[in-house]
Each structure stands twice: as C-alpha cells, then as structure tokens.
Motif scaffolding. Structure first.
Motif, mmCIF file in Angstrom:
data_model
loop_
_atom_site.group_PDB
_atom_site.id
_atom_site.type_symbol
_atom_site.label_atom_id
_atom_site.label_comp_id
_atom_site.label_asym_id
_atom_site.label_seq_id
_atom_site.Cartn_x
_atom_site.Cartn_y
_atom_site.Cartn_z
ATOM 1 N N LYS A 191 0.853 -1.173 0.000
ATOM 2 C CA LYS A 191 0.000 0.000 0.000
ATOM 3 C C LYS A 191 0.893 1.229 0.000
ATOM 4 O O LYS A 191 2.067 1.159 0.389
ATOM 5 C CB LYS A 191 -0.932 0.004 1.205
ATOM 6 N N PRO A 192 0.385 2.385 -0.466
ATOM 7 C CA PRO A 192 1.211 3.590 -0.475
ATOM 8 C C PRO A 192 1.702 3.949 0.922
ATOM 9 O O PRO A 192 0.956 3.850 1.902
ATOM 10 C CB PRO A 192 0.258 4.661 -1.030
ATOM 11 N N LEU A 193 2.959 4.361 1.003
ATOM 12 C CA LEU A 193 3.566 4.723 2.279
ATOM 13 C C LEU A 193 4.274 6.058 2.135
ATOM 14 O O LEU A 193 4.923 6.319 1.119
ATOM 15 C CB LEU A 193 4.573 3.652 2.720
ATOM 16 N N ILE A 194 4.161 6.896 3.157
ATOM 17 C CA ILE A 194 4.817 8.210 3.147
ATOM 18 C C ILE A 194 5.422 8.482 4.524
ATOM 19 O O ILE A 194 4.805 8.173 5.552
ATOM 20 C CB ILE A 194 3.832 9.343 2.794
ATOM 21 N N TRP A 195 6.626 9.021 4.514
ATOM 22 C CA TRP A 195 7.258 9.501 5.751
ATOM 23 C C TRP A 195 7.887 10.851 5.472
ATOM 24 O O TRP A 195 8.508 11.048 4.423
ATOM 25 C CB TRP A 195 8.319 8.512 6.224
ATOM 26 N N GLU A 196 7.714 11.804 6.393
ATOM 27 C CA GLU A 196 8.224 13.147 6.186
ATOM 28 C C GLU A 196 8.965 13.655 7.415
ATOM 29 O O GLU A 196 8.649 13.282 8.549
ATOM 30 C CB GLU A 196 7.076 14.112 5.856
ATOM 31 N N ASN A 197 9.942 14.524 7.181
ATOM 32 C CA ASN A 197 10.673 15.223 8.227
ATOM 33 C C ASN A 197 10.730 16.701 7.820
ATOM 34 O O ASN A 197 11.475 17.076 6.921
ATOM 35 C CB ASN A 197 12.081 14.645 8.390
ATOM 36 N N SER A 198 9.920 17.519 8.472
ATOM 37 C CA SER A 198 9.787 18.924 8.066
ATOM 38 C C SER A 198 11.067 19.714 8.308
ATOM 39 O O SER A 198 11.371 20.651 7.559
ATOM 40 C CB SER A 198 8.613 19.587 8.804
ATOM 41 N N GLU A 199 11.833 19.351 9.341
ATOM 42 C CA GLU A 199 13.058 20.087 9.641
ATOM 43 C C GLU A 199 14.078 19.979 8.516
ATOM 44 O O GLU A 199 14.887 20.879 8.304
ATOM 45 C CB GLU A 199 13.683 19.571 10.941
ATOM 46 N N GLN A 200 14.052 18.861 7.808
ATOM 47 C CA GLN A 200 14.998 18.642 6.717
ATOM 48 C C GLN A 200 14.350 18.808 5.343
ATOM 49 O O GLN A 200 14.995 18.559 4.331
ATOM 50 C CB GLN A 200 15.602 17.233 6.834
ATOM 51 N N ASN A 201 13.073 19.225 5.333
ATOM 52 C CA ASN A 201 12.335 19.310 4.071
ATOM 53 C C ASN A 201 12.465 17.996 3.308
ATOM 54 O O ASN A 201 12.728 17.972 2.096
ATOM 55 C CB ASN A 201 12.835 20.486 3.224
ATOM 56 N N LEU A 202 12.275 16.904 4.032
ATOM 57 C CA LEU A 202 12.540 15.556 3.527
ATOM 58 C C LEU A 202 11.252 14.745 3.457
ATOM 59 O O LEU A 202 10.463 14.727 4.409
ATOM 60 C CB LEU A 202 13.549 14.860 4.436
ATOM 61 N N LYS A 203 11.053 14.091 2.327
ATOM 62 C CA LYS A 203 9.874 13.249 2.139
ATOM 63 C C LYS A 203 10.271 11.965 1.424
ATOM 64 O O LYS A 203 10.939 12.001 0.392
ATOM 65 C CB LYS A 203 8.821 13.997 1.326
ATOM 66 N N LEU A 204 9.875 10.839 1.991
ATOM 67 C CA LEU A 204 10.064 9.531 1.357
ATOM 68 C C LEU A 204 8.699 8.958 1.028
ATOM 69 O O LEU A 204 7.761 9.077 1.828
ATOM 70 C CB LEU A 204 10.804 8.567 2.291
ATOM 71 N N GLU A 205 8.609 8.336 -0.119
ATOM 72 C CA GLU A 205 7.315 7.848 -0.578
ATOM 73 C C GLU A 205 7.483 6.501 -1.276
ATOM 74 O O GLU A 205 8.418 6.305 -2.048
ATOM 75 C CB GLU A 205 6.736 8.877 -1.553
ATOM 76 N N PHE A 206 6.587 5.560 -0.967
ATOM 77 C CA PHE A 206 6.535 4.282 -1.686
ATOM 78 C C PHE A 206 5.187 4.150 -2.363
ATOM 79 O O PHE A 206 4.132 4.323 -1.742
ATOM 80 C CB PHE A 206 6.746 3.094 -0.754
ATOM 81 N N LEU A 207 5.218 3.833 -3.665
ATOM 82 C CA LEU A 207 4.003 3.609 -4.435
ATOM 83 C C LEU A 207 4.032 2.176 -4.970
ATOM 84 O O LEU A 207 4.940 1.816 -5.720
ATOM 85 C CB LEU A 207 3.910 4.597 -5.598
#
Length: 298
Positions: A106-122
C-alpha cells in the motif's frame, strides 16, 4: 598515504571515464564487490553515512531551497529499499535493528519537516498501465529528487515464466520509457531503474518457485536493451550486492539485511555526496566529474 590514495582514485576515475564512459557516479550504480562485509563500488569510494551526516546533507539542501523527495515505485523488494532508507533516516538504524514491520503493498509516506525531507513508496508490482498511472502526478512540473523504480518478478510468476510474459514486460517497459524520460527532463529527477535482484531458489516457496535467476536475467537484459540509449540510470550493482548475500535471505526472494544496509548507503551517496565536503574519493561528486574531464582533455 591517504592523500596518495585519493589522488590515485582521481587518476583511476579519469581512466574509467575515458575508456569505458564510466563516471564515479555511474561506477556506484554499475558494479562492485564485497570485501568482507564492506561494499566496494567500481572506481570510487562509498562513504559510510551516519545519521548526523544524512541530516547535514538534507539541511544543506533545504538551506539552498532544494527539495529532498525520494520516491520508490515497484514491488515488495522496492518497498524493502524504501523501508530500509526510512529506517536509517528516521532512527539511524540499519535493517538489522529495524523495528519497522512489513506493511504490505500500500502507499507509504514519511516526512521530516526540519529537513524538508519526504520519502514515498508507491506499489506497482508489474510494469503496466498501473505503474504509468502512479507516475502521472509528475508528468508536469517538478518531480522528486530521486525516483527508484523497478519490477519484473511478479510478471514471471503470473505468466509462469513464459516467453509471452517476457514480451509483455518488454512492450510495457518501452511504453514506460518516455514517461520516465519526461520526469527526468522536465521534473529534474534522477531516475534509477532497478534491475531484478537474484533469488535463492532453494528457499523459494509456493508460486515463487517458478522464479529462476536465468528468467530474472532475461528480464534484466530486456531492460538494458530498452533503456540503453536513454539517460535513465540502470542500477545494476544492486544485482551483485544481493548476489553476495543469497544465503542470508529469509525466504529466497526478499533482500537480505546486509544488502539492504549497503543499498541505503548507495542511495545516500548518490543523493548527498555533492552536498558534502568529503575528501575521500567518494562517488557522485561533481568535483570528481570535473577532474575527470580535465584529465580526459589533457
């Protein structure tokens, strides 16, 4: 001695670039070998990133207004790459200590706002219309920083290893190619096509028993042929990385903990080395590319 080693790698980079058109970044993705439990890429050094190094890299990118968006598209082995990278960036934990559980397709998302970082699995277990649809959001405008994408094993399983399945994969990959090139050209994305890693046939169960390394390599050969004249980066060193740890696989199909740990470091070297001031012959530094060009032109 360390200065001599770095200088030696500079000369070696130049020879590889002039003779084989292999830049230090292509060398990271092209091939390598295990030295004990350490991975040595072809023609450059792979820096061992700590969690602090990773944070510095992404904060530096954020300072200059750059986004840090890593997207993984594919089957459950691509999901493993996503989960391993997320575990390292979130907790500084290799997969050996990874507490994240397999979440299913299933789609997965993880974010870290301090680093302007986003990981995404589709999830996209096969190269087909569904995979192309998953990429539509980046058909216009900015794309992710890096797109890690790959599939093939599920088509072999579904088609029972038939030649029809191989031809279907080739035709669909040919359809996908311009979509990936569009994301690269207009979205500014580095696109990595992941070759299908090998399996340990002795450990396979159920319908996965149809998977053989010969069939997987036939699919990889088609990927080479379809993508060879494009700027899409083929991540072929992952095959060798997994091949060296077949005995450590739990089910004969999914990537071992050690190979996942090294693959995470490869991604970080690809994304971050140009932001960092490492003076160790690291792969994927633009200064190394310039040095190669200087030596080549002499």
């Amino acid at each position: 001695l360390s200065l001599l080693l770095v200088a030696g790698f500079g000369v070696y980079h130049s020879v590889l670039h002039a003779t084989y058109d292999v830049t230090p970044c292509k060398g990271l993705l092209k091939d390598g070998m295990y030295k004990g439990n350490q991975w040595q890429p072809w023609g450059c050094m792979m820096h061992k990133y700590t969690k602090t190094d990773s944070e510095r890299c992404f904060r530096y990118s954020r300072f200059w207004g750059k986004s840090n968006h890593l997207v993984y598209v594919g089957d459950s082995r691509i999901e493993q790459l996503y989960t391993a990278t997320r575990s390292w960036l979130e907790k500084g934990a290799d997969p050996l200590k990874n507490t994240l559980k397999h979440d299913g397709m299933k789609p997965l998302i993880w974010e870290n706002s301090e680093q302007n970082l986003k990981l995404e699995f589709l999830p996209a277990p096969e190269v087909n219309g569904s995979m192309i649809k998953a990429l539509e959001k980046w058909s216009k405008g900015p794309g992710p920083t890096v797109l890690v994408i790959g599939a093939g094993a599920e088509t072999i399983r579904r088609c029972n290893g038939s030649l029809e399945g191989l031809d279907e994969h080739r035709r669909n990959l040919t359809r996908l190619k311009p979509e990936l090139e569009n994301i690269m050209e207009f979205g500014g994305t580095k696109v990595l096509w992941v070759l299908q890693p090998p399996v340990n046939s002795d450990l396979l169960n159920g319908s996965r028993k149809v998977l053989t390394n010969d069939l997987l390599w036939q699919f990889n050969t088609q990927a080479y042929r379809v993508l060879e004249k494009s700027s899409i980066l083929v991540w072929s060193s992952l095959y060798r990385l997994v091949e060296g740890t077949l005995e450590d696989m739990e089910d004969g199909f999914h990537i071992s903990d050690l190979a996942l740990s090294k693959s995470t470091q490869m991604i970080l070297n690809l994304v971050c080395n140009d932001n960092m001031n490492f003076n160790d012959g690291s792969c994927c530094k633009s200064s190394d590319h310039r040095r190669s060009e200087e030596h080549t032109s002499e």
